[in-house]
Write a protein that holds these residues in place. Sequence first.
Motif, PDB file in Angstrom:
ATOM      1  N   ASN A 166       0.838  -1.192   0.000  1.00  0.00           N
ATOM      2  CA  ASN A 166       0.000   0.000   0.000  1.00  0.00           C
ATOM      3  C   ASN A 166       0.878   1.250   0.000  1.00  0.00           C
ATOM      4  O   ASN A 166       2.007   1.222   0.469  1.00  0.00           O
ATOM      5  CB  ASN A 166      -0.905   0.012   1.238  1.00  0.00           C
ATOM      6  N   PHE A 167       0.340   2.320  -0.544  1.00  0.00           N
ATOM      7  CA  PHE A 167       0.950   3.651  -0.547  1.00  0.00           C
ATOM      8  C   PHE A 167       2.099   3.814  -1.543  1.00  0.00           C
ATOM      9  O   PHE A 167       2.618   4.913  -1.707  1.00  0.00           O
ATOM     10  CB  PHE A 167       1.433   4.050   0.866  1.00  0.00           C
ATOM     11  N   PHE A 168       2.531   2.734  -2.190  1.00  0.00           N
ATOM     12  CA  PHE A 168       3.580   2.813  -3.200  1.00  0.00           C
ATOM     13  C   PHE A 168       3.209   1.918  -4.377  1.00  0.00           C
ATOM     14  O   PHE A 168       2.400   1.009  -4.245  1.00  0.00           O
ATOM     15  CB  PHE A 168       4.934   2.376  -2.619  1.00  0.00           C
ATOM     16  N   SER A 169       3.824   2.184  -5.534  1.00  0.00           N
ATOM     17  CA  SER A 169       3.573   1.353  -6.710  1.00  0.00           C
ATOM     18  C   SER A 169       4.299   0.021  -6.572  1.00  0.00           C
ATOM     19  O   SER A 169       5.267  -0.110  -5.816  1.00  0.00           O
ATOM     20  CB  SER A 169       4.049   2.071  -7.970  1.00  0.00           C
ATOM     21  N   SER A 170       3.835  -0.968  -7.332  1.00  0.00           N
ATOM     22  CA  SER A 170       4.465  -2.281  -7.279  1.00  0.00           C
ATOM     23  C   SER A 170       5.920  -2.214  -7.724  1.00  0.00           C
ATOM     24  O   SER A 170       6.773  -2.929  -7.200  1.00  0.00           O
ATOM     25  CB  SER A 170       3.696  -3.272  -8.154  1.00  0.00           C
ATOM     26  N   LYS A 171       6.234  -1.349  -8.676  1.00  0.00           N
ATOM     27  CA  LYS A 171       7.610  -1.208  -9.141  1.00  0.00           C
ATOM     28  C   LYS A 171       8.514  -0.696  -8.028  1.00  0.00           C
ATOM     29  O   LYS A 171       9.647  -1.155  -7.858  1.00  0.00           O
ATOM     30  CB  LYS A 171       7.675  -0.257 -10.339  1.00  0.00           C
ATOM     31  N   GLU A 172       8.014   0.243  -7.234  1.00  0.00           N
ATOM     32  CA  GLU A 172       8.813   0.821  -6.162  1.00  0.00           C
ATOM     33  C   GLU A 172       9.112  -0.182  -5.053  1.00  0.00           C
ATOM     34  O   GLU A 172      10.153  -0.107  -4.402  1.00  0.00           O
ATOM     35  CB  GLU A 172       8.088   2.034  -5.566  1.00  0.00           C
ATOM     36  N   VAL A 173       8.210  -1.125  -4.827  1.00  0.00           N
ATOM     37  CA  VAL A 173       8.362  -2.026  -3.679  1.00  0.00           C
ATOM     38  C   VAL A 173       8.970  -3.375  -4.039  1.00  0.00           C
ATOM     39  O   VAL A 173       9.279  -4.170  -3.152  1.00  0.00           O
ATOM     40  CB  VAL A 173       7.008  -2.254  -2.961  1.00  0.00           C
TER      41      VAL A 173
END
Length: 271
Positions: A166-173
């Motif tokens: 949550n709160f971030f894109s899948s690419k970022e995490v």
Amino acid sequence: MSSKRILLYISKIYRTYFSPYNYVAKNYEIPFLNRKREKSPFHQTANKVIYCFWTGNNPMSENRTHGIECIKNNSDIPVILITPNNLHKYVLEEYPLHHAYEYLSNVHKSDYLRCYFMHHFGGGYSDVKPHYKSWSSSFDNLNKDSTKFCIGYPEKRPEDIGYIANFFSSKEVDKINKDMRNYYFTLIGNGSYIFKPNTDFTKLWITELHRRLDLVYEDLKQNPGNIMGDNEGYPLKWTSILGEIFHPLCLIFKDEILLDPSLRPYLKNYR
């Protein structure tokens, strides 16, 4: 032992001795994890007290009452149960609770308070679950080690980690979630631990927690949480303001955290 458990064990041994985790800030796109920092001694000590939280006016079950009594009877450390009746005594005038606090579910209020207390006061935290071992040596081991700021029990399974969803894109995490899965055994559980106060870890923890609450504040006002936060419209997922912040920080700070299996609470029939 199942084949899955054997593979996990082999992976754990390999990563412990042959491919240990090394934090590199630029590897992560997420701001609260992408911080260059220098290690420094932790001269402050953890206060010898254990905080537990019961954040609603709903009565404790028999199992929960048993859990509190177990901690009091076995920890060898003073235990303070924080409830809506005494919380005001611990809220610092210069650091009030976030304005979203009153709209959180009871579970998320507990998630919030453990961060607030570990940052501002330090000491022990425990879920309202049974403990059958003393905490005294755990406090002593942490307080005599100026290179560590926290002590807690190691997680046993990669399924128990708070992967960011949550709160971030899948690419970022992707990168941090992959690293947490690979090094789950270096992370500590959220059920109980001891912290020294005002560390870089807790500063990042409470800052990111407040950022997320700022983002959902208006939705929370429209749809405040019930006891579990499972009511329709409630905008926060189960792990979104605790595990998804706490576990990533545990990984990047892992060299400054002590592991102590004796702090693991009893995790059966506690509700």
